[in-house]
Design an enzyme around this catalytic site. Structure first.
Site, mmCIF file in Angstrom:
data_model
loop_
_atom_site.group_PDB
_atom_site.id
_atom_site.type_symbol
_atom_site.label_atom_id
_atom_site.label_comp_id
_atom_site.label_asym_id
_atom_site.label_seq_id
_atom_site.Cartn_x
_atom_site.Cartn_y
_atom_site.Cartn_z
ATOM 1 N N ASP A 5 32.750 39.449 68.817
ATOM 2 C CA ASP A 5 32.584 38.568 69.973
ATOM 3 C C ASP A 5 33.658 38.731 71.056
ATOM 4 O OD1 ASP A 5 34.396 37.428 68.208
ATOM 5 O OD2 ASP A 5 33.429 35.467 68.121
ATOM 6 N N ASP A 22 40.204 39.514 56.055
ATOM 7 C CA ASP A 22 38.946 40.238 55.911
ATOM 8 C C ASP A 22 39.205 41.741 56.042
ATOM 9 O OD1 ASP A 22 37.531 37.884 55.648
ATOM 10 O OD2 ASP A 22 37.206 37.690 57.805
ATOM 11 N N ASP A 82 42.468 33.625 56.289
ATOM 12 C CA ASP A 82 42.042 34.551 55.241
ATOM 13 C C ASP A 82 42.109 35.976 55.785
ATOM 14 O OD1 ASP A 82 39.879 34.415 56.978
ATOM 15 O OD2 ASP A 82 38.829 33.000 55.670
#
Ligand code: ATP
Ligand code: MG
Length: 460
Positions: free
Chosen positions: A181, A97, A95
């Site tokens: 992260d 973002d 997807d």
């Protein structure tokens, strides 16, 4: 680590390679390339810009539309995270973002087909035909709870207040990058200027195909131990290397996983199984010692390879078969099939000597259900399906063939046959028969729940 010297042991899966070749798609230009004055964005933030032309045909047209519309309205807007990483590595993003300087209300004002979701963690969802949703998130800072650990310890009464606000403290683009992260997950793509914005060396890590945390691995894994599972997922799925200092921290802080939010852990284990690299993921989970924390029953079973009567071997074969099937059908297998297959061999072992196999399966599963918050929906169905396997083997599914569980049950049976190197033609025949008897498709009727106590009485 625990690899055993036994010729019957399966070859280790290809562990993530660690290469230092330059990515041919990434054209590096040094920081001496000053940005044109027209977009003097992000000055003095330690930004490196890399001129990279990503193929527009591989970028979701609606996501591109959103980015351009936000930019036209005077906001900053970039593609971020997994999609940029996957495009740079030559993969297909799941997807797209978007991160933007626009606040959720601003986004809603621009797009009619938009809804703001979340209370603490507010995001804009923009809807498109066919049920497609694109997430547009306002740049955020690192959660306050992480940023101010020491200060919070000194003033515990402030914690509640800070935590509530912490998730939604908006920030600048560079802050939004640095709260993420891994370096490869923190790259922003500027569509119109065709540049990758890099605040943390993510581009270099893409080029050498390496997973590294942003900042100290020990700190980042302690902040959120689920990142240990995410490192495994990206290494396995994208065939990347994990740098040695990060591996060391994963091993050193694996026990922290016991403190992580249990539903997140369960979801992340499913993701490891769904992504087409279940075998490699489980191998890394086992080797890192994280499996011994989350699924000690399974880790002990695999550790005792000699004592499992080929069970450990069949376990790895099943995971291989899951990956092959996932690749063939192009979509993940049913969660029930994945999780049942993960535990099938140790469950069979736990039930082998027992008269009441359903009760034994319950006993085996109960601590696991508790530890990693397996939803009842899944654990109840797992027990039923595993109990029905002997009847499938005998080719007599009976009334069970008219329930919606027959399809996952047959998948689990098929994976078991493959792991035993037996023909699966029998399963194909049974599938065809079930579909024919049900008028052309698999049944969709839910079975009646069966209570353990009731079954137990029947058996004893
Ligand atoms: P996938 O292809 O599996 O969706 P992804 O990188 O997009 O991979 P998501 O879980 O969708 O992963 O998260 C989107 C982005 O949010 C990540 O790329 C990362 O930048 C950030 N992120 C996700 N989880 C964390 C976390 N636990 N800590 C910090 N940043 C995170
Ligand atoms: Mg994603």
């Amino acid at each position: 680590m625990r690899r055993q010297k036994n010729s019957t042991f399966p070859d280790p899966p290809d562990l993530p390679s660690f290469t230092i070749e330059e990515d041919p798609e990434a054209t590096h230009k040094g920081p001496e390339q000053a940005p044109p004055a027209a977009f003097e964005r992000h000055a003095n933030t330690g930004l490196r810009r890399h001129d990279v032309t990503l193929d527009e045909a591989r970028i979701d047209a609606d996501a591109a539309k959103i980015v351009r519309r936000l930019e036209r309205a005077g906001f900053q807007a970039y593609l971020v995270g997994g999609c940029v990483r996957d495009l740079l590595l030559g993969g297909k993003p799941k997807d797209f973002d978007i991160a933007t300087s626009a606040r959720p209300e601003d986004v809603r004002a621009i797009f009619r087909n938009c809804r703001i979701i979340g209370r603490r963690f507010r995001l804009a969802h923009v809807f498109f035909s066919g049920g497609k949703v694109i997430e547009v998130a306002t740049f955020r800072q690192k959660p306050v709870a992480e940023m101010l650990e020491d200060e919070l310890a000194a003033a515990p009464e402030a914690i509640d207040d800070l935590l509530i606000r912490s998730d939604n403290v908006f920030g600048e683009a560079h802050e939004d990058a640095l709260r993420r992260d891994f370096t490869i997950n923190a790259l922003f793509y500027d569509l119109d200027r065709q540049q990758v914005l890099d605040w943390c060396g993510g581009m270099a890590d893409i080029s050498r195909r390496a997973i590294h945390t942003i900042g100290e691995p020990a700190i980042r894994f302690r902040e959120d131990p689920v990142r240990i599972l995410r490192a495994i997922k990206f290494a396995a799925r994208l065939d990347l290397g994990i740098t040695p200092d990060v591996v060391d921290a994963m091993v050193a802080y694996r026990d922290e996983l016991a403190k992580a939010a249990r539903p997140r852990v369960f979801e992340e284990i499913l993701r490891l199984l769904r992504a087409g690299a279940a075998r490699r993921s489980m191998w890394l989970l086992w080797e890192s010692g994280a499996m011994a924390v989350l699924l000690p029953e399974l880790a002990a079973f695999l550790d005792d390879h000699e004592g499992t009567d080929g069970g450990a071997n069949r376990f790895w074969q099943k995971l291989r078969a899951i990956d092959e099937k996932t690749a063939r059908q192009g979509t993940p297998l049913d969660d029930i099939v994945l999780f049942s297959t993960l535990l099938h061999e140790p469950i069979l072992e736990a039930c082998a000597e027992e008269d009441d196999k359903i009760a034994a399966a319950y006993e085996f599963l109960e601590p696991i259900v508790e530890r990693i918050a397996v939803p009842r929906r899944i654990s109840d169905i797992m027990r039923r399906i595993i109990a029905i396997q002997p009847r499938l083997e005998a080719g007599r599914p009976g009334r069970f063939a008219r329930t919606e569980l027959i399809s996952p049950a047959l998948d689990i049976f098929e994976l078991d046959l493959i792991s035993r190197e037996r023909s699966t033609a029998f399963v194909d025949e049974m599938r065809a028969r079930v579909i024919e008897e049900n008028g052309g498709s698999f049944p969709t009727r839910s079975p009646r729940p069966v209570r353990a106590s009731r079954r137990r009485r029947h058996h004893t």
